[in-house]
Design a protein around this motif. Structure first.
Motif, PDB file in Angstrom:
ATOM      1  N   GLY A   1     -25.836   9.358   4.565  1.00 24.71           N
ATOM      2  CA  GLY A   1     -26.615  10.377   3.880  1.00 24.71           C
ATOM      3  C   GLY A   1     -25.872  11.170   2.831  1.00 24.71           C
ATOM      4  O   GLY A   1     -26.403  12.153   2.300  1.00 24.71           O
ATOM      5  N   THR A   2     -24.660  10.776   2.500  1.00 25.23           N
ATOM      6  CA  THR A   2     -23.890  11.477   1.480  1.00 25.23           C
ATOM      7  C   THR A   2     -22.835  10.532   0.925  1.00 25.23           C
ATOM      8  O   THR A   2     -22.631   9.436   1.445  1.00 25.23           O
ATOM      9  CB  THR A   2     -23.226  12.737   2.060  1.00 25.23           C
ATOM     10  OG1 THR A   2     -22.634  13.499   1.007  1.00 25.23           O
ATOM     11  CG2 THR A   2     -22.166  12.390   3.099  1.00 25.23           C
ATOM     12  N   THR A   3     -22.147  10.956  -0.125  1.00 24.66           N
ATOM     13  CA  THR A   3     -21.116  10.120  -0.726  1.00 24.66           C
ATOM     14  C   THR A   3     -19.820  10.241   0.070  1.00 24.66           C
ATOM     15  O   THR A   3     -19.627  11.212   0.811  1.00 24.66           O
ATOM     16  CB  THR A   3     -20.845  10.549  -2.171  1.00 24.66           C
ATOM     17  OG1 THR A   3     -20.343  11.886  -2.177  1.00 24.66           O
ATOM     18  CG2 THR A   3     -22.118  10.484  -3.003  1.00 24.66           C
TER      19      THR A   3
ATOM     20  N   ILE B   1     -20.444   2.989  -2.702  1.00 28.69           N
ATOM     21  CA  ILE B   1     -20.968   4.340  -2.498  1.00 28.69           C
ATOM     22  C   ILE B   1     -22.431   4.289  -2.075  1.00 28.69           C
ATOM     23  O   ILE B   1     -22.866   5.074  -1.220  1.00 28.69           O
ATOM     24  CB  ILE B   1     -20.794   5.183  -3.777  1.00 28.69           C
ATOM     25  CG1 ILE B   1     -19.302   5.431  -4.035  1.00 28.69           C
ATOM     26  CG2 ILE B   1     -21.549   6.504  -3.672  1.00 28.69           C
ATOM     27  CD1 ILE B   1     -19.017   6.128  -5.351  1.00 28.69           C
ATOM     28  N   VAL B   2     -23.196   3.375  -2.635  1.00 27.86           N
ATOM     29  CA  VAL B   2     -24.603   3.220  -2.243  1.00 27.86           C
ATOM     30  C   VAL B   2     -24.703   2.860  -0.769  1.00 27.86           C
ATOM     31  O   VAL B   2     -25.521   3.419  -0.023  1.00 27.86           O
ATOM     32  CB  VAL B   2     -25.289   2.160  -3.116  1.00 27.86           C
ATOM     33  CG1 VAL B   2     -26.656   1.786  -2.534  1.00 27.86           C
ATOM     34  CG2 VAL B   2     -25.453   2.660  -4.543  1.00 27.86           C
TER      35      VAL B   2
ATOM     36  N   ARG C   1     -23.769   5.952   1.316  1.00 29.19           N
ATOM     37  CA  ARG C   1     -24.804   6.982   1.282  1.00 29.19           C
ATOM     38  C   ARG C   1     -25.990   6.599   2.165  1.00 29.19           C
ATOM     39  O   ARG C   1     -26.564   7.445   2.866  1.00 29.19           O
ATOM     40  CB  ARG C   1     -25.283   7.222  -0.155  1.00 29.19           C
ATOM     41  CG  ARG C   1     -26.229   8.435  -0.282  1.00 29.19           C
ATOM     42  CD  ARG C   1     -26.993   8.364  -1.590  1.00 29.19           C
ATOM     43  NE  ARG C   1     -26.122   8.428  -2.741  1.00 29.19           N
ATOM     44  CZ  ARG C   1     -25.771   9.576  -3.330  1.00 29.19           C
ATOM     45  NH1 ARG C   1     -26.205  10.734  -2.861  1.00 29.19           N
ATOM     46  NH2 ARG C   1     -24.991   9.555  -4.395  1.00 29.19           N
ATOM     47  N   LYS C   2     -26.375   5.324   2.159  1.00 28.67           N
ATOM     48  CA  LYS C   2     -27.477   4.875   3.003  1.00 28.67           C
ATOM     49  C   LYS C   2     -27.145   5.058   4.490  1.00 28.67           C
ATOM     50  O   LYS C   2     -28.010   5.384   5.305  1.00 28.67           O
ATOM     51  CB  LYS C   2     -27.795   3.403   2.722  1.00 28.67           C
ATOM     52  CG  LYS C   2     -28.525   3.172   1.409  1.00 28.67           C
ATOM     53  CD  LYS C   2     -28.840   1.690   1.224  1.00 28.67           C
ATOM     54  CE  LYS C   2     -29.617   1.450  -0.072  1.00 28.67           C
ATOM     55  NZ  LYS C   2     -29.902  -0.007  -0.278  1.00 28.67           N
TER      56      LYS C   2
ATOM     57  N   ARG D   1     -17.906  13.618  -0.671  1.00 28.21           N
ATOM     58  CA  ARG D   1     -18.553  14.800  -0.094  1.00 28.21           C
ATOM     59  C   ARG D   1     -18.450  14.781   1.426  1.00 28.21           C
ATOM     60  O   ARG D   1     -18.288  15.836   2.058  1.00 28.21           O
ATOM     61  CB  ARG D   1     -20.019  14.859  -0.521  1.00 28.21           C
ATOM     62  CG  ARG D   1     -20.209  15.234  -1.983  1.00 28.21           C
ATOM     63  CD  ARG D   1     -21.667  15.234  -2.376  1.00 28.21           C
ATOM     64  NE  ARG D   1     -21.852  15.610  -3.780  1.00 28.21           N
ATOM     65  CZ  ARG D   1     -23.017  15.568  -4.411  1.00 28.21           C
ATOM     66  NH1 ARG D   1     -24.109  15.153  -3.764  1.00 28.21           N
ATOM     67  NH2 ARG D   1     -23.100  15.934  -5.671  1.00 28.21           N
ATOM     68  N   TYR D   2     -18.536  13.612   2.010  1.00 24.26           N
ATOM     69  CA  TYR D   2     -18.428  13.501   3.473  1.00 24.26           C
ATOM     70  C   TYR D   2     -17.079  14.011   3.938  1.00 24.26           C
ATOM     71  O   TYR D   2     -16.984  14.840   4.848  1.00 24.26           O
ATOM     72  CB  TYR D   2     -18.631  12.056   3.900  1.00 24.26           C
ATOM     73  CG  TYR D   2     -18.560  11.868   5.400  1.00 24.26           C
ATOM     74  CD1 TYR D   2     -19.671  12.069   6.201  1.00 24.26           C
ATOM     75  CD2 TYR D   2     -17.367  11.481   6.017  1.00 24.26           C
ATOM     76  CE1 TYR D   2     -19.607  11.911   7.575  1.00 24.26           C
ATOM     77  CE2 TYR D   2     -17.285  11.312   7.383  1.00 24.26           C
ATOM     78  CZ  TYR D   2     -18.416  11.526   8.159  1.00 24.26           C
ATOM     79  OH  TYR D   2     -18.332  11.377   9.512  1.00 24.26           O
TER      80      TYR D   2
END
Length: 271
Positions: A258-260, A250-251, A254-255, A263-264
């Motif tokens: 810009g989101t998990t 997940i990290v 997100r990098k 959520r994406y």
């Protein structure tokens, strides 16, 4: 033969080497495809018209020129006319194709992933829903022109995996696409392909524009988007990609975006 834009095309075969778009009226034509009843991969093909590939559901991976592109639900893949390409779709894929005549819009002359605004998406779908007709009325002509003008304004997204036909790079790419959880280091891959680590490091940057570490992260992102869009869980994707934990995956995601992952997809997946 592919017909003009119009009625539901769920029973028409996907675009392939047999594509015939000669009946295209006007600067553009749109059609929807449901791949539940078709092969998951199309043979390499090309056509004079440019093609925008939109995913209503699921995902499509396109191989063209010197890259592999993923088409998640909030983007479209632009393939210029005359460029050989092949598509691999997830079993749940529902796609919309937009074919654009050469010179009809100021679109890139190379393959790229484009953001697609909700308004543009609806205009393309409206065009795909129009009944078949031999000509175009002024309303449809205005719709197509505004649609093409909007398409030319869409920003690019970095959702491609650069690849190379260099035999050393191609060997590594094939191996990691087949087994993305392989965690061999650059030095170990250099030994595997019988070159020095320094040489392989230089080749990766020269041929792909990315360091080995960044290139492998991009490969993981491309595969993750495809698998998540096909319905796989975040936990399964993280495991298949060889991450020590779901959190680590997940990290990375997100990098990059810009989101998990959840959520994406919640913000982009179409019903």
């Amino acid at each position: 033969m592919i017909s003009k834009s119009g009625q539901s095309l769920n029973m028409r075969p996907p675009c392939s080497t047999a594509c015939d778009l000669s009946l295209l009226h006007g600067p553009a034509m749109a059609m929807r495809m449901d791949f539940a009843d078709y092969e998951a991969e199309a043979d390499p093909h090309q056509h004079p018209q440019g093609q925008l590939i939109l995913a209503l559901h699921g995902a499509v991976t396109c191989t063209a020129e010197s890259g592999v592109w993923i088409v998640p639900p909030d983007c479209g893949l632009w393939v210029p006319g005359g460029v050989p390409h092949s598509n691999q779709v997830t079993p749940n894929a529902r796609l919309t194709y937009l074919f654009v005549e050469p010179g009809a819009a100021a679109l890139p002359d190379e393959c790229c992933t484009l953001s697609v605004s909700p308004m543009l998406r609806e205009m393309i779908h409206r065009l795909a829903d129009l009944p078949e007709q031999d000509g175009r009325d002024t309303h449809v002509e205005r719709l197509m022109q505004v649609m093409l003008d909007e398409l030319a304004l869409m920003p690019r997204q970095r959702l491609e995996l650069p690849v190379s036909d260099h035999p050393k790079i191609a060997l590594i790419a094939r191996a990691l696409l087949a087994n993305p959880s392989d965690r061999r280091t650059l030095g170990q891959w250099a030994e595997h392909v019988a070159v020095s680590e320094r040489t392989l490091k230089r080749l990766m940057i020269e041929k792909t524009g990315l360091s080995f570490g960044r290139w492998r992260r991009q490969l993981h992102l491309v595969i993750a988007l495809r698998e998540l869009a096909s319905g796989a869980t975040v936990q399964k994707v993280a495991g298949d990609l060889g991450y020590e934990s779901t959190t680590a995956f997940i990290v990375m995601f997100r990098k990059a975006l810009g989101t998990t992952p959840s959520r994406y997809l919640a913000g982009t997946q179409q019903p």
